[in-house]
Design a protein around this motif. Sequence first.
Motif, mmCIF file in Angstrom:
data_model
loop_
_atom_site.group_PDB
_atom_site.id
_atom_site.type_symbol
_atom_site.label_atom_id
_atom_site.label_comp_id
_atom_site.label_asym_id
_atom_site.label_seq_id
_atom_site.Cartn_x
_atom_site.Cartn_y
_atom_site.Cartn_z
ATOM 1 N N ARG A 1 0.831 -1.214 0.000
ATOM 2 C CA ARG A 1 0.000 0.000 0.000
ATOM 3 C C ARG A 1 0.863 1.261 0.000
ATOM 4 N N TYR A 2 1.922 1.245 0.802
ATOM 5 C CA TYR A 2 2.734 2.451 0.965
ATOM 6 C C TYR A 2 4.048 2.366 0.186
ATOM 7 N N ALA A 3 4.041 1.588 -0.893
ATOM 8 C CA ALA A 3 5.269 1.339 -1.654
ATOM 9 C C ALA A 3 5.928 2.630 -2.134
ATOM 10 N N ARG A 4 5.133 3.607 -2.556
ATOM 11 C CA ARG A 4 5.728 4.856 -3.053
ATOM 12 C C ARG A 4 6.349 5.655 -1.917
ATOM 13 N N HIS A 5 5.813 5.559 -0.710
ATOM 14 C CA HIS A 5 6.440 6.196 0.440
ATOM 15 C C HIS A 5 7.794 5.565 0.746
ATOM 16 N N LEU A 6 7.871 4.272 0.612
ATOM 17 C CA LEU A 6 9.095 3.570 0.994
ATOM 18 C C LEU A 6 10.267 3.943 0.109
ATOM 19 N N LEU A 7 9.983 4.474 -1.075
ATOM 20 C CA LEU A 7 11.042 4.886 -1.991
ATOM 21 C C LEU A 7 11.576 6.276 -1.664
ATOM 22 N N VAL A 8 10.874 7.016 -0.834
ATOM 23 C CA VAL A 8 11.275 8.381 -0.492
ATOM 24 C C VAL A 8 12.247 8.326 0.682
ATOM 25 N N PRO A 9 13.467 8.824 0.517
ATOM 26 C CA PRO A 9 14.456 8.709 1.600
ATOM 27 C C PRO A 9 13.979 9.299 2.926
ATOM 28 N N GLU A 10 13.224 10.406 2.873
ATOM 29 C CA GLU A 10 12.763 11.043 4.105
ATOM 30 C C GLU A 10 11.644 10.267 4.787
ATOM 31 N N VAL A 11 11.086 9.278 4.103
ATOM 32 C CA VAL A 11 10.030 8.454 4.694
ATOM 33 C C VAL A 11 10.586 7.052 4.933
ATOM 34 N N GLY A 12 10.628 6.242 3.892
ATOM 35 C CA GLY A 12 11.146 4.881 4.035
ATOM 36 C C GLY A 12 10.325 4.062 5.014
ATOM 37 N N GLU A 13 10.821 2.894 5.358
ATOM 38 C CA GLU A 13 10.097 2.018 6.269
ATOM 39 C C GLU A 13 10.005 2.611 7.663
ATOM 40 N N ARG A 14 11.087 3.277 8.093
ATOM 41 C CA ARG A 14 11.065 3.858 9.430
ATOM 42 C C ARG A 14 10.008 4.964 9.514
ATOM 43 N N GLY A 15 10.006 5.848 8.531
ATOM 44 C CA GLY A 15 9.034 6.932 8.538
ATOM 45 C C GLY A 15 7.612 6.432 8.419
ATOM 46 N N GLN A 16 7.409 5.416 7.568
ATOM 47 C CA GLN A 16 6.057 4.881 7.438
ATOM 48 C C GLN A 16 5.601 4.266 8.759
ATOM 49 N N GLY A 17 6.517 3.635 9.457
ATOM 50 C CA GLY A 17 6.175 3.112 10.775
ATOM 51 C C GLY A 17 5.761 4.220 11.728
ATOM 52 N N LYS A 18 6.449 5.368 11.664
ATOM 53 C CA LYS A 18 6.071 6.507 12.495
ATOM 54 C C LYS A 18 4.664 6.990 12.161
ATOM 55 N N LEU A 19 4.356 7.052 10.865
ATOM 56 C CA LEU A 19 3.021 7.477 10.451
ATOM 57 C C LEU A 19 1.955 6.509 10.957
ATOM 58 N N LEU A 20 2.235 5.227 10.845
ATOM 59 C CA LEU A 20 1.269 4.224 11.280
ATOM 60 C C LEU A 20 1.063 4.241 12.789
#
Length: 385
Positions: free
Chosen positions: A130-149
Amino acid sequence: MGAAFEALLERVKSEVSSISVEVAQTRLNNEADLILLDVREREIFAEGYIPGAENVPRGFLELQIEGISNDRSRAILLYGDEDQSPLATRDLINMGYENVAYIEGGVDAWQSTGLKTAKDRPLTKAETFRYARHLLVPEVGERGQGKLLDASVLLIGAGGLGSPAAYYLAAAGIGTVGIVDADVVDLSNLQRQILHGTSDVGRPKVVSAYEKLKDINPGCNVIPHQIYLTSDNVMEVIEPYDIVINGCDNFPTRYLINDACVFTGKPIVDGSIFRFDGQVTIFPCDKEGPCYRCLYPEPPPAEMAPSCAEAGVLGVLPGTVGLIQATEVVKLILDAGDPLIGRLLMFDALQMSFKNFNIRRDVNCPVCGDNPTITDLSVLSLIHI
């Protein structure tokens, strides 16, 4: 070929700087501007890393490092496996970075000395897709997406500003979105309040909002608060949330939200609209300030601040302002970029222009100043949105 690589590696090691784990720990504790890079592959990084490290796999290092810092004099520490670390150090030096060293032994050496590693919130397969495009953004990535979640955001109002903000925050993966609104959908709302449709007329706005947001992202925990905010309940309502988005259109509620957030230390992403004009700022609601009362010590006379119902508003304007609010929320959660703290962003849709004005904390502010005179909500009368 193996011997040739070993010879190359030994030569590179002799040409670049390395430091021990003990020295690295000291530098990380004392140098606030120090960059720490983990150059291992993302899958290995996810198993555990040195706290504070940014993951930039060596194969992407030259592409992504300037997005982290373009300052060639800035100090950088990095680590990877035995081969990656010296070679990555050499790569950065070849790009002109002057103060680069690698940590001998990397994560293994870090752990062997008894120091703790960190681990990001793991994403499920569905979340990764679902968040594949976020994971490609260096400022987001898996760590950032985890913060959002893991984040929770409370929207005050499911109207013109709350509608676009809620849509995009839910889509971005904010784990919990609370919505406060006691009103029902009116036909006149539909010109700008995109959370609601014609079939929703007469229904509670929070119910309509709940259904739309769950449809766009079933994983988002949407919490409807079909209540009037008052001085009696506001503290309880905002307590579970990390950030508050203020989209209400009356001054008493703005002061109520401001004071409650100052008392609880919750940042406010504030937005307002008028005809063709909008404005956005962030009130951090801490001792660094400013807060809403610093900007507006007293509410203006009613004739100087008509509501949308009295003065009108361009239907598309709340979309722009609400999306700016949502963007600032995401930046706060990710700790990315330069948030609108101490700055008031003014938007003129007729001229299509944006202007920034600096705003400062008022040391004499009655709620966040050095000697506050408002220390609880008892001075505020019963009010609602």
